[in-house]
Write a protein that holds these residues in place. Structure first.
Motif, mmCIF file in Angstrom:
data_model
loop_
_atom_site.group_PDB
_atom_site.id
_atom_site.type_symbol
_atom_site.label_atom_id
_atom_site.label_comp_id
_atom_site.label_asym_id
_atom_site.label_seq_id
_atom_site.Cartn_x
_atom_site.Cartn_y
_atom_site.Cartn_z
ATOM 1 N N VAL A 57 -8.173 -7.331 16.236
ATOM 2 C CA VAL A 57 -8.648 -6.871 17.662
ATOM 3 C C VAL A 57 -8.099 -5.083 17.782
ATOM 4 N N GLY A 58 -7.458 -4.809 16.717
ATOM 5 C CA GLY A 58 -6.933 -3.341 16.839
ATOM 6 C C GLY A 58 -5.964 -3.207 15.800
ATOM 7 N N SER A 59 -5.568 -1.956 15.571
ATOM 8 C CA SER A 59 -4.415 -1.606 14.528
ATOM 9 C C SER A 59 -3.371 -0.882 15.044
ATOM 10 N N ALA A 60 -2.259 -1.020 14.491
ATOM 11 C CA ALA A 60 -0.917 -0.605 14.944
ATOM 12 C C ALA A 60 -0.102 0.108 13.717
ATOM 13 N N VAL A 61 0.436 1.254 13.941
ATOM 14 C CA VAL A 61 1.617 1.607 13.037
ATOM 15 C C VAL A 61 2.668 1.785 13.638
ATOM 16 N N PHE A 62 3.697 1.054 13.099
ATOM 17 C CA PHE A 62 5.186 1.061 13.482
ATOM 18 C C PHE A 62 6.185 1.986 12.470
ATOM 19 N N ALA A 63 6.671 2.813 13.392
ATOM 20 C CA ALA A 63 7.595 3.616 12.669
ATOM 21 C C ALA A 63 9.074 3.326 13.028
ATOM 22 N N HIS A 64 9.982 3.430 11.930
ATOM 23 C CA HIS A 64 11.540 2.715 12.265
ATOM 24 C C HIS A 64 12.320 3.992 12.656
ATOM 25 N N CYS A 65 13.353 3.567 12.961
ATOM 26 C CA CYS A 65 14.510 4.616 13.511
ATOM 27 C C CYS A 65 14.812 5.584 12.280
ATOM 28 N N PHE A 66 15.650 6.807 12.808
ATOM 29 C CA PHE A 66 15.883 7.643 11.970
ATOM 30 C C PHE A 66 16.108 7.428 10.622
ATOM 31 N N THR A 67 17.246 6.465 10.398
ATOM 32 C CA THR A 67 17.842 6.341 8.722
ATOM 33 C C THR A 67 17.405 4.749 8.339
ATOM 34 N N THR B 32 5.869 4.195 0.856
ATOM 35 C CA THR B 32 5.698 2.966 0.810
ATOM 36 C C THR B 32 5.401 2.240 2.060
ATOM 37 N N SER B 33 4.453 1.240 2.209
ATOM 38 C CA SER B 33 4.081 0.594 3.359
ATOM 39 C C SER B 33 4.022 -0.831 2.989
ATOM 40 N N LEU B 34 3.690 -1.654 4.344
ATOM 41 C CA LEU B 34 3.350 -2.874 4.581
ATOM 42 C C LEU B 34 2.302 -3.417 5.315
ATOM 43 N N ILE B 35 1.241 -3.758 5.106
ATOM 44 C CA ILE B 35 0.117 -4.162 6.073
ATOM 45 C C ILE B 35 0.117 -5.675 6.087
ATOM 46 N N ARG B 36 0.003 -5.970 7.375
ATOM 47 C CA ARG B 36 -0.071 -7.242 7.865
ATOM 48 C C ARG B 36 -1.231 -7.387 8.441
ATOM 49 N N THR C 235 3.586 -1.206 8.666
ATOM 50 C CA THR C 235 5.085 -0.455 8.773
ATOM 51 C C THR C 235 5.301 0.362 7.592
ATOM 52 N N PHE C 236 6.161 1.385 7.636
ATOM 53 C CA PHE C 236 6.284 2.386 6.423
ATOM 54 C C PHE C 236 7.826 2.786 6.226
ATOM 55 N N ASP C 237 7.916 3.166 5.226
ATOM 56 C CA ASP C 237 9.143 4.138 4.879
ATOM 57 C C ASP C 237 8.674 5.725 5.148
ATOM 58 N N PHE C 238 9.565 6.202 5.885
ATOM 59 C CA PHE C 238 9.461 7.837 6.179
ATOM 60 C C PHE C 238 9.879 8.274 4.625
ATOM 61 N N THR C 239 9.608 9.683 4.569
ATOM 62 C CA THR C 239 9.785 10.556 3.346
ATOM 63 C C THR C 239 11.345 10.301 2.836
ATOM 64 N N GLY C 240 11.590 9.818 1.680
ATOM 65 C CA GLY C 240 13.186 9.830 1.221
ATOM 66 C C GLY C 240 13.781 8.721 1.740
ATOM 67 N N ILE C 241 13.131 7.637 2.336
ATOM 68 C CA ILE C 241 13.960 6.372 2.648
ATOM 69 C C ILE C 241 13.448 5.377 2.011
ATOM 70 N N GLY C 242 13.882 4.010 1.657
ATOM 71 C CA GLY C 242 13.417 2.933 1.091
ATOM 72 C C GLY C 242 12.809 3.216 -0.136
ATOM 73 N N GLY C 243 11.644 2.561 -0.330
ATOM 74 C CA GLY C 243 10.902 2.721 -1.489
ATOM 75 C C GLY C 243 9.864 4.049 -1.709
ATOM 76 N N SER C 244 10.108 5.040 -0.565
ATOM 77 C CA SER C 244 9.131 5.903 -0.579
ATOM 78 C C SER C 244 9.616 7.091 -1.331
ATOM 79 N N GLU C 245 8.836 8.182 -1.888
ATOM 80 C CA GLU C 245 9.187 9.076 -2.641
ATOM 81 C C GLU C 245 9.779 10.372 -1.552
ATOM 82 N N MET D 17 0.841 -1.186 -0.230
ATOM 83 C CA MET D 17 0.045 0.074 0.081
ATOM 84 C C MET D 17 0.855 1.122 -0.136
ATOM 85 N N THR D 18 0.402 2.155 -0.499
ATOM 86 C CA THR D 18 1.122 3.383 -0.479
ATOM 87 C C THR D 18 0.049 4.630 -0.183
ATOM 88 N N PHE D 19 0.544 5.647 0.767
ATOM 89 C CA PHE D 19 -0.337 6.642 0.904
ATOM 90 C C PHE D 19 0.557 7.950 0.936
#
Length: 100
Positions: free
Chosen positions: A23-33, A12-16, A57-67, A1-3
């Protein structure tokens, strides 16, 4: 999924999805780089999914597959990206949402 993130870039993100009821939903943000595929982050998200949580889980702006350009990243833009990730989950009827 992208948003769309805070700066207007596609992130870019990955939904599991759990096998059973959600039972709920969670967003996991990674460390700085690092990125959404960081081993520790992926393991945490998988464990929550096994416990019935829909996780993102997702990649912040300018990281991994994110624009976007990482050089313009600040704490403020990363907080905005996290907020947009949570909203993307809520727009898909995946709330309430935990942010880690």
């Amino acid at each position: 999924m992208t948003f769309v993130g805070a700066a207007g870039s596609r992130l870019t993100s990955l939904i599991r999805r759990p096998d059973g009821p959600v039972v709920g939903s969670a967003v996991f943000a990674h460390c700085f780089t690092s990125g959404k595929d960081l081993h520790t982050l992926s393991r945490l998200a998988r464990r929550r999914t096994e416990a019935g949580w829909l996780t993102l889980t997702f990649d912040f702006t300018g990281i991994g597959g994110s624009e976007g350009d990482f050089v313009n990243t600040t704490v403020r833009t990363e907080v905005g990206d996290i907020t947009h990730a949570a909203v993307a989950m809520l727009e898909r009827n995946a709330g309430p949402c935990l942010v880690v």
